[in-house]
Structure formats: structure tokens, C-alpha cells
Design an enzyme around this catalytic site. Structure first.
Site, mmCIF file in Angstrom:
data_model
loop_
_atom_site.group_PDB
_atom_site.id
_atom_site.type_symbol
_atom_site.label_atom_id
_atom_site.label_comp_id
_atom_site.label_asym_id
_atom_site.label_seq_id
_atom_site.Cartn_x
_atom_site.Cartn_y
_atom_site.Cartn_z
ATOM 1 N N ARG A 102 4.842 8.854 8.263
ATOM 2 C CA ARG A 102 4.567 8.605 6.842
ATOM 3 C C ARG A 102 5.545 9.158 5.857
ATOM 4 O O ARG A 102 5.861 8.336 4.659
ATOM 5 C CB ARG A 102 3.283 8.986 6.573
ATOM 6 N N PHE A 110 -6.032 -7.355 -2.980
ATOM 7 C CA PHE A 110 -4.708 -7.867 -2.429
ATOM 8 C C PHE A 110 -4.741 -8.275 -1.032
ATOM 9 O O PHE A 110 -3.921 -8.554 -0.427
ATOM 10 C CB PHE A 110 -3.860 -6.539 -2.642
ATOM 11 N N LYS A 150 7.979 -4.814 8.945
ATOM 12 C CA LYS A 150 7.067 -5.979 8.235
ATOM 13 C C LYS A 150 8.193 -7.073 8.240
ATOM 14 O O LYS A 150 9.244 -6.909 8.212
ATOM 15 C CB LYS A 150 6.551 -5.390 6.905
ATOM 16 N N ARG A 196 11.150 2.789 2.458
ATOM 17 C CA ARG A 196 10.749 1.964 1.226
ATOM 18 C C ARG A 196 11.674 2.098 0.302
ATOM 19 O O ARG A 196 12.039 1.106 -0.403
ATOM 20 C CB ARG A 196 9.218 2.168 1.137
ATOM 21 N N HIS A 246 4.657 -0.327 8.014
ATOM 22 C CA HIS A 246 3.326 -0.055 8.104
ATOM 23 C C HIS A 246 3.071 1.256 8.906
ATOM 24 O O HIS A 246 4.035 1.098 9.930
ATOM 25 C CB HIS A 246 2.353 -1.105 8.599
ATOM 26 N N THR A 249 3.868 3.876 -0.864
ATOM 27 C CA THR A 249 3.503 2.496 -0.666
ATOM 28 C C THR A 249 4.027 1.583 -1.653
ATOM 29 O O THR A 249 4.732 0.458 -1.149
ATOM 30 C CB THR A 249 1.936 2.159 -0.917
ATOM 31 N N GLU A 286 -5.149 1.236 16.044
ATOM 32 C CA GLU A 286 -4.234 0.403 15.850
ATOM 33 C C GLU A 286 -3.049 0.177 17.056
ATOM 34 O O GLU A 286 -2.944 -0.945 17.325
ATOM 35 C CB GLU A 286 -3.477 0.802 14.772
ATOM 36 N N TYR A 336 -5.894 -5.688 9.514
ATOM 37 C CA TYR A 336 -6.138 -5.071 8.097
ATOM 38 C C TYR A 336 -7.602 -5.400 7.805
ATOM 39 O O TYR A 336 -7.646 -5.147 6.493
ATOM 40 C CB TYR A 336 -5.342 -5.894 7.215
ATOM 41 N N ASN A 352 6.667 -4.449 1.432
ATOM 42 C CA ASN A 352 7.289 -2.967 1.488
ATOM 43 C C ASN A 352 7.800 -2.311 2.833
ATOM 44 O O ASN A 352 7.619 -1.361 3.084
ATOM 45 C CB ASN A 352 6.154 -2.002 0.819
#
Ligand code: RTP
Ligand code: MG
Length: 141
Positions: free
Chosen positions: A87, A59, A11, A104, A117, A93, A128, A51, A114
Site C-alpha cells: 500500500r 462508483f 490495472k 499512483r 489495486h 487512491t 483476494e 469488488y 489509478n
């Protein structure tokens, strides 16, 4: 063991911190291969489309505004149980809740900024990956 693919986005906060290489290194050390990659400045419409599943969440607007605040590094990763393996590397998150040693915990500042993704299921990963990469730009490794 199932060979899977998953979508990773580094990100804008992590790109700005100049840690793309450190994050890629964690993928490679864990046995995940980078099979497609591109740096993208998302438009608002592109981020909203990506998204869309979160469009009703409170949010959503903040998330989209953050995701277009600078370039992101988008990659497709391949490996054994890639979705869960990725993950696990990412951590929770909310970085305050993320286990020590996760991406993270080490690189994220807040639940909004964060760092990364990752697809949350094999089916989501296929959608995706197709959103960012035409089939011929994803390699078999
Ligand atoms: P991601 O989709 O980015 O990999 O993150 P995730 O699965 O861990 O979290 P998800 O529930 O899918 O949420 C997507 C992103 O929205 C932001 N978020 N903010 N303020 C909040 O309560 C909140 N909850 C989620 C996060 O940036 C999260 O990564
Ligand atoms: Mg998610």
C-alpha cells in the site's frame, strides 16, 4: 516482522502504458517477492465478484467497467508486512493526493484509472488471492 501475502492488480491503464516491468521492479526493490502471477481479461461478472464489497458505492459501475476495459496483471506478493508495504508503494487512491515517488503518483491518471489495486488487510488478501489463484499455483519463496 510478519511475513504476509497480499494481492496486487496492475490495472488496464498501467498494462496499456507498458509499465508492468517498472511496477514489478518497485515490488522487488522493496523486498516483495512475486509468488504467483497471471494476466487476465476479467469478465463483468468476475470484476463484480472481486469488488463485491463496493457494490453499494456510487462508483461501482464505473469501477467495474474500467477493470474490464483491457487485460490486468494479477500477482500475489510475499514479504515482511506485505499488505502495508505494498500500500505504501501504491500511494493514495487519488493520484493527485499520492506522495511523490509512489506508483499512483508516477503512473496513474485519475482516481478511476489509478494503475494498481492492493489488498487493504491480511484477511482481505487471503480472500483476494484465493479468488485468482488455486492454492497449488502460489509458491513458497
Ligand atoms: P484498490 O481497492 O483498487 O486498491 O484502491 P483503494 O483501496 O485505494 O480504494 P477503494 O476505496 O478500495 O476503492 C476501490 C477503487 O474504486 C475507485 N474509486 N473511485 N470516484 C471515486 O470516488 C472512487 N473512489 C474509489 C478507485 O479506482 C479505487 O482504486
Ligand atoms: Mg481497496
Amino acid at each position: 516482522m510478519a511475513i504476509e501475502r497480499t494481492l496486487s492488480i496492475i490495472k488496464p491503464d498501467a498494462v496499456a502504458k507498458n509499465v508492468i516491468g517498472q511496477i514489478y521492479s518497485r515490488f522487488e526493490t522493496a523486498g516483495l517477492k512475486i509468488v504467483a502471477a497471471r494476466m487476465v481479461q476479467l469478465s463483468r461478472a468476475e470484476a463484480e465478484g472481486f469488488y463485491a464489497v463496493h457494490s453499494a458505492r456510487p462508483f461501482f459501475n464505473d469501477l467495474v467497467t474500467f477493470m474490464i476495459s483491457g487485460p490486468v496483471m494479477v500477482s500475489a506478493l510475499e514479504g515482511d508486512n506485505a499488505v502495508l508495504a505494498h500500500r505504501d508503494l501504491m500511494g493514495a487512491t487519488d493520484p493527485k493526493k499520492a506522495e511523490k515517488g509512489t506508483i499512483r503518483a508516477d503512473f496513474a491518471d485519475s482516481i478511476d484509472a489509478n494503475a494498481v489495486h492492493g489488498s487493504d488487510a491480511v484477511e482481505a488478501a487471503a480472500i483476494e488471492i484465493a479468488y485468482f489463484f488455486p492454492a497449488l499455483s502460489v509458491y513458497s519463496r
